[in-house]
Design a protein around this motif. Structure first.
Motif, PDB file in Angstrom:
ATOM      1  N   ALA A 162      82.222 -15.636  16.056  1.00 24.18           N
ATOM      2  CA  ALA A 162      80.957 -14.984  15.465  1.00 24.18           C
ATOM      3  C   ALA A 162      79.800 -15.800  16.018  1.00 24.18           C
ATOM      4  O   ALA A 162      79.239 -15.193  16.615  1.00 24.18           O
ATOM      5  CB  ALA A 162      80.995 -15.041  14.210  1.00 24.18           C
ATOM      6  N   ARG A 163      79.551 -17.243  16.318  1.00 21.90           N
ATOM      7  CA  ARG A 163      78.460 -17.686  17.155  1.00 21.90           C
ATOM      8  C   ARG A 163      78.127 -17.488  18.330  1.00 21.90           C
ATOM      9  O   ARG A 163      77.311 -17.319  19.012  1.00 21.90           O
ATOM     10  CB  ARG A 163      79.095 -19.101  16.563  1.00 21.90           C
ATOM     11  N   HIS A 164      79.664 -17.420  18.948  1.00 20.77           N
ATOM     12  CA  HIS A 164      78.841 -16.661  20.799  1.00 20.77           C
ATOM     13  C   HIS A 164      78.663 -15.359  20.702  1.00 20.77           C
ATOM     14  O   HIS A 164      78.030 -15.420  21.050  1.00 20.77           O
ATOM     15  CB  HIS A 164      80.919 -16.725  20.738  1.00 20.77           C
ATOM     16  N   ARG A 165      79.051 -14.481  19.329  1.00 23.18           N
ATOM     17  CA  ARG A 165      78.260 -13.252  19.692  1.00 23.18           C
ATOM     18  C   ARG A 165      76.697 -13.340  19.162  1.00 23.18           C
ATOM     19  O   ARG A 165      76.541 -12.593  19.954  1.00 23.18           O
ATOM     20  CB  ARG A 165      78.922 -11.592  19.094  1.00 23.18           C
ATOM     21  N   TYR A 166      76.951 -14.071  18.806  1.00 23.08           N
ATOM     22  CA  TYR A 166      75.506 -13.928  17.951  1.00 23.08           C
ATOM     23  C   TYR A 166      74.523 -14.766  19.322  1.00 23.08           C
ATOM     24  O   TYR A 166      73.414 -14.298  19.406  1.00 23.08           O
ATOM     25  CB  TYR A 166      75.634 -15.119  16.489  1.00 23.08           C
ATOM     26  N   LEU A 167      75.144 -15.853  20.415  1.00 21.69           N
ATOM     27  CA  LEU A 167      74.176 -16.333  21.100  1.00 21.69           C
ATOM     28  C   LEU A 167      73.664 -15.063  21.991  1.00 21.69           C
ATOM     29  O   LEU A 167      73.038 -15.221  22.115  1.00 21.69           O
ATOM     30  CB  LEU A 167      75.405 -17.500  21.764  1.00 21.69           C
ATOM     31  N   GLN A 168      75.130 -14.391  22.293  1.00 22.39           N
ATOM     32  CA  GLN A 168      74.823 -13.807  23.364  1.00 22.39           C
ATOM     33  C   GLN A 168      73.851 -12.372  23.065  1.00 22.39           C
ATOM     34  O   GLN A 168      73.189 -12.053  23.564  1.00 22.39           O
ATOM     35  CB  GLN A 168      76.229 -13.020  23.639  1.00 22.39           C
ATOM     36  N   LYS A 169      73.755 -12.068  21.400  1.00 22.23           N
ATOM     37  CA  LYS A 169      73.023 -11.013  21.419  1.00 22.23           C
ATOM     38  C   LYS A 169      71.303 -11.714  20.775  1.00 22.23           C
ATOM     39  O   LYS A 169      70.294 -11.707  22.047  1.00 22.23           O
ATOM     40  CB  LYS A 169      73.544 -11.045  19.821  1.00 22.23           C
ATOM     41  N   LYS A 170      70.990 -12.888  20.931  1.00 18.67           N
ATOM     42  CA  LYS A 170      69.734 -13.310  21.138  1.00 18.67           C
ATOM     43  C   LYS A 170      69.448 -13.457  22.540  1.00 18.67           C
ATOM     44  O   LYS A 170      68.118 -13.808  22.598  1.00 18.67           O
ATOM     45  CB  LYS A 170      69.515 -14.818  20.265  1.00 18.67           C
ATOM     46  N   ILE A 171      70.670 -14.436  23.721  1.00 19.21           N
ATOM     47  CA  ILE A 171      70.138 -14.538  24.909  1.00 19.21           C
ATOM     48  C   ILE A 171      69.566 -12.987  25.303  1.00 19.21           C
ATOM     49  O   ILE A 171      68.893 -12.615  25.892  1.00 19.21           O
ATOM     50  CB  ILE A 171      71.338 -14.584  25.954  1.00 19.21           C
ATOM     51  N   ALA A 172      71.008 -12.177  24.887  1.00 17.33           N
ATOM     52  CA  ALA A 172      70.225 -10.231  25.435  1.00 17.33           C
ATOM     53  C   ALA A 172      68.278 -10.016  24.581  1.00 17.33           C
ATOM     54  O   ALA A 172      67.838  -9.304  25.743  1.00 17.33           O
ATOM     55  CB  ALA A 172      70.824  -9.566  25.078  1.00 17.33           C
ATOM     56  N   LYS A 173      67.936 -10.330  24.210  1.00 19.39           N
ATOM     57  CA  LYS A 173      67.285 -10.093  23.397  1.00 19.39           C
ATOM     58  C   LYS A 173      66.040 -10.866  23.691  1.00 19.39           C
ATOM     59  O   LYS A 173      64.844 -10.654  24.842  1.00 19.39           O
ATOM     60  CB  LYS A 173      66.759 -10.612  21.713  1.00 19.39           C
ATOM     61  N   ALA A 174      66.181 -12.268  24.807  1.00 19.20           N
ATOM     62  CA  ALA A 174      65.073 -13.199  24.852  1.00 19.20           C
ATOM     63  C   ALA A 174      64.842 -12.243  26.639  1.00 19.20           C
ATOM     64  O   ALA A 174      63.738 -12.307  27.578  1.00 19.20           O
ATOM     65  CB  ALA A 174      65.574 -14.272  25.384  1.00 19.20           C
ATOM     66  N   ASN A 175      65.695 -11.761  27.124  1.00 14.79           N
ATOM     67  CA  ASN A 175      66.002 -11.499  28.514  1.00 14.79           C
ATOM     68  C   ASN A 175      65.535  -9.791  28.718  1.00 14.79           C
ATOM     69  O   ASN A 175      65.464  -9.526  29.112  1.00 14.79           O
ATOM     70  CB  ASN A 175      67.597 -11.318  29.289  1.00 14.79           C
ATOM     71  N   GLY A 176      65.203  -9.569  26.874  1.00 11.64           N
ATOM     72  CA  GLY A 176      65.212  -7.976  27.187  1.00 11.64           C
ATOM     73  C   GLY A 176      63.519  -8.041  26.985  1.00 11.64           C
ATOM     74  O   GLY A 176      62.374  -8.313  27.333  1.00 11.64           O
ATOM     75  N   ASN A 177      63.740  -7.211  25.435  1.00 10.94           N
ATOM     76  CA  ASN A 177      62.365  -7.046  24.784  1.00 10.94           C
ATOM     77  C   ASN A 177      61.481  -8.590  24.484  1.00 10.94           C
ATOM     78  O   ASN A 177      60.510  -8.670  24.291  1.00 10.94           O
ATOM     79  CB  ASN A 177      62.394  -6.401  23.726  1.00 10.94           C
ATOM     80  N   GLY A 178      62.263  -9.446  24.407  1.00 11.30           N
ATOM     81  CA  GLY A 178      61.624 -11.068  23.994  1.00 11.30           C
ATOM     82  C   GLY A 178      62.089 -11.371  22.398  1.00 11.30           C
ATOM     83  O   GLY A 178      61.427 -10.081  21.109  1.00 11.30           O
ATOM     84  N   PHE A 179      60.461 -12.194  21.712  1.00 11.77           N
ATOM     85  CA  PHE A 179      60.751 -12.479  21.016  1.00 11.77           C
ATOM     86  C   PHE A 179      59.756 -12.978  20.248  1.00 11.77           C
ATOM     87  O   PHE A 179      58.855 -13.047  19.484  1.00 11.77           O
ATOM     88  CB  PHE A 179      61.263 -14.138  20.054  1.00 11.77           C
TER      89      PHE A 179
END
Length: 206
Positions: free
Chosen positions: A145-162
């Protein structure tokens, strides 16, 4: 919280407060009339769980592990908790003037992992059977679950950003390393027997 409220809670432990400082929400450093410093901490846990935590920490300390927790052999440690007028539970433990580990320090992170590993190993005998709050057997799912969470946040940083370019650049720069550590943690857990899982889990959550 007012000084009067803090004093009333500490009084339940037999402590007369001469000074106090809020460290963070729900945590206060208080000075007793004898000059001793204590940490008065709100415990947002059900009473049954707080009692379980107390039993486990006392058992672990009896095995020689150094813990900052109450000493039931001393008058100030004879009481597990005190309650505020709102029904909130507070514990009183000796003040330990330590420091926060730095996530940028490999030495600090390794020390955290080993300390948590020793804690889990020392308490292992008391974690047999089925009991409330047990997380035995859920670590693979937790890591996944934490791995999926990291992947989601990384995708966000590479997309719309924080909304912060600094955070985006940090995540984008280190995302391969972050995911590599996540994969290594899962692989170590799969290849380890039950006697080692506590240390592995500790090193990944510190």
């Amino acid at each position: 919280m007012s000084k009067k409220s803090i004093s009333n809670i500490a009084k339940q432990f037999g402590i007369k407060v001469t000074g106090h400082k809020q460290i963070r929400k729900g945590i206060f450093r208080i000075i007793a009339s004898d000059g001793q410093a204590y940490s008065l901490k709100r415990m947002p846990k059900p009473l049954a769980r707080l009692r379980w935590i107390d039993r486990m920490l006392l058992r672990v300390r009896n095995k020689g592990l150094r813990l900052v927790w109450r000493n039931p052999q001393r008058p100030v440690g004879s009481r597990l908790y005190a309650a505020s007028p709102k029904g909130e539970l507070y514990v009183l433990i000796p003040w330990f003037a330590g420091r926060m580990p730095s996530p940028r320090s490999l030495r600090d992170m390794r020390a955290c992992g080993f300390a948590l590993g020793r804690l889990h190993t020392a308490g292992r005998e008391g974690l047999k059977g089925h009991f409330a709050y047990s997380q035995i057997g859920v670590w693979p799912q937790t890591l996944q679950a934490r791995h999926r969470y990291l992947q989601k946040k990384i995708a966000k940083a590479n997309g719309n950003g924080f909304g912060s370019m600094a955070i985006n650049r940090f995540v984008q720069r280190h995302d391969p390393e972050i995911l590599r550590y996540a994969n290594e943690a899962k692989a170590l857990l799969r290849s380890s027997d039950i006697s080692r899982t506590a240390i592995i889990h500790a090193s990944t959550v510190c």
